[in-house]
Design an enzyme around this catalytic site. Structure first.
Site, PDB file in Angstrom:
ATOM      1  N   ASP A  69       0.838  -1.204   0.000  1.00 47.89           N
ATOM      2  CA  ASP A  69       0.000   0.000   0.000  1.00 47.89           C
ATOM      3  C   ASP A  69       0.871   1.252   0.000  1.00 47.89           C
ATOM      4  O   ASP A  69       2.013   1.253   0.490  1.00 47.89           O
ATOM      5  CB  ASP A  69      -0.967   0.004   1.188  1.00 47.89           C
ATOM      6  CG  ASP A  69      -0.276  -0.024   2.545  1.00 47.89           C
ATOM      7  OD1 ASP A  69       0.750  -0.731   2.676  1.00 47.89           O
ATOM      8  OD2 ASP A  69      -0.752   0.646   3.476  1.00 47.89           O
ATOM      9  N   GLU A 134       0.157  -0.899   5.987  1.00 48.43           N
ATOM     10  CA  GLU A 134       1.218  -0.243   6.755  1.00 48.43           C
ATOM     11  C   GLU A 134       1.018   1.263   6.812  1.00 48.43           C
ATOM     12  O   GLU A 134       1.268   1.893   7.832  1.00 48.43           O
ATOM     13  CB  GLU A 134       2.578  -0.560   6.130  1.00 48.43           C
ATOM     14  CG  GLU A 134       3.768  -0.289   7.056  1.00 48.43           C
ATOM     15  CD  GLU A 134       4.254   1.146   7.033  1.00 48.43           C
ATOM     16  OE1 GLU A 134       5.004   1.533   7.950  1.00 48.43           O
ATOM     17  OE2 GLU A 134       3.888   1.907   6.104  1.00 48.43           O
TER      18      GLU A 134
END
Length: 376
Positions: A69, A134
């Site tokens: 991500d 994250e």
């Protein structure tokens, strides 16, 4: 020369994966890893996709950890090129995630490919732990994989988190730990009233300031050889109705500790409450523990990755614990030794994020060098 690492980095950047989306990045990795003998397991939670891929059953277990991500792009008009169309320009690879951290993930995979091709019967195990949570709340990502591994007593011996640790050139900094983060939301209560009649009111801002001044001046600890002293910082203060003639009924203060392992979250909380109580404040305080500190002393992994960096780049890395948090705080609970090492971090989260093309093969070669030093 053609670069498999550069090509894979481009393929990953081309997949739009704004947190918590993975955008198909992990499936691309599965297609690369499964033919190499990796057992690939998708662990999904709360709309987040996580990948645990492992080759081998024996110790030592060496894991590479990272996230697919990325943060939002910001204003597209300010980018020189589409952030999800990887572009080579002036010796750099541009795109969202180029530095943080799709290039590291590409380097993980290609390093494993090359190492396995040369050492198909290597000792130990190689693993990749990849999340798409994250950059977000980090509650359905790496922490869920760690919970699953712990439940089946699957521990790690060594882990490299591919966060962009370098500052000026590739290899100048590795992280062998991170400080803990503890946040507080403090509400100091008063009595609202007309500003011309303060004797009929109680100003919570005036009440809070002496305590805040003492907290700001307090020395919480001395740190140690690995960590700087613990710091306490106010990030936000909100009080008042917006009118210039009203004493507010309460003030809200948001603050944060970045703390060294020589202090504990419980002791920091206790000391804050002692201070607030000493000033006889009428208050409410809610705490959020964002992450515990962790540290890998200068042992085998720090030595091995230092040797690999020096062999590939000629640079001797500084060993540091500075910066914010990372998913290493979760992995450290099941891993004996952990470090963070990745590209230069100068453009992470910025417009025109980029990574130097010449450093991409070097990054892969450092990771491969770690495998060669630990598994042969």
């Amino acid at each position: 020369m053609p670069s498999a690492t550069l090509d894979l980095a481009k393929a990953l950047i081309a997949k739009s994966s704004i947190t918590p989306a993975d955008g198909g990045c992990q499936q691309l990795l599965i297609e690369r890893l499964a033919p190499l003998g990796f057992r690939c397991e998708t662990i999904a939670s709360g709309g987040v996709t996580n990948l645990w891929a492992r080759r081998g059953d024996a110790a030592p277990v060496i894991a590479f950890a990272g996230h697919t991500d990325v943060v939002p792009t910001g204003p597209l008009a300010q980018w020189q090129s589409d952030p999800f169309v990887p572009v080579e320009r002036d010796g750099f690879l541009y795109g969202r995630g180029a530095a943080d951290m799709k290039t590291s993930i590409a380097a993980f995979a290609v390093a494993a490919e090359e190492f396995i091709a040369s050492n198909p019967k290597h000792t130990g195990s190689i693993a990749l732990l990849i999340t798409s949570d994250e950059e977000g709340p980090a509650i359905d990502g790496t922490v869920k994989v760690v919970e699953a591994l712990r439940a089946r007593n699957e521990n790690l011996d060594f882990c490299i988190v591919g966060e962009p640790s370098s500052t000026a050139v590739l290899g100048d900094v590795i992280k062998n730990g991170r400080r803990g983060t503890l946040s507080g939301k403090l509400i100091v209560k008063g009595i609202q009233g007309h500003i011309a009649y303060p004797h009929l009111a109680k100003n919570p801002i005036h009440e809070a300031v002496p305590a805040l001044t003492e907290l700001a001046a307090m020395q919480w600890d001395q740190g140690n050889e690995y960590f700087p002293p613990t710091t306490w910082q106010i990030s936000n203060i909100h009080g008042g109705t917006g009118a210039g003639n009203v004493i507010p009924g309460q003030v809200e203060i948001l603050f944060n500790f970045r703390y060294a392992p020589v202090s504990t979250a419980d002791d920091l909380k206790r000391r804050v409450h002692v201070m607030l109580d000493a000033h006889k404040l009428d208050y409410a305080l809610a705490w959020t523990l964002g992450g515990k500190p962790f540290l890998t002393p200068r042992g085998k992994l720090v030595s091995v990755i230092t040797d690999s960096i020096k062999a590939v780049t000629g640079v001797t890395p500084e060993i540091s614990t500075t910066g914010g948090t990372s998913d290493g705080r979760f992995i450290a609970e099941i891993c004996r030794e952990l470090v963070e090492f990745g590209p230069v971090n100068a453009t992470i989260h910025k417009i025109d994020e980029r990574v130097e093309i010449a450093s991409i093969e070097s990054l892969k070669n450092v990771y491969r060098g770690v495998l060669e030093r630990l598994l042969i």
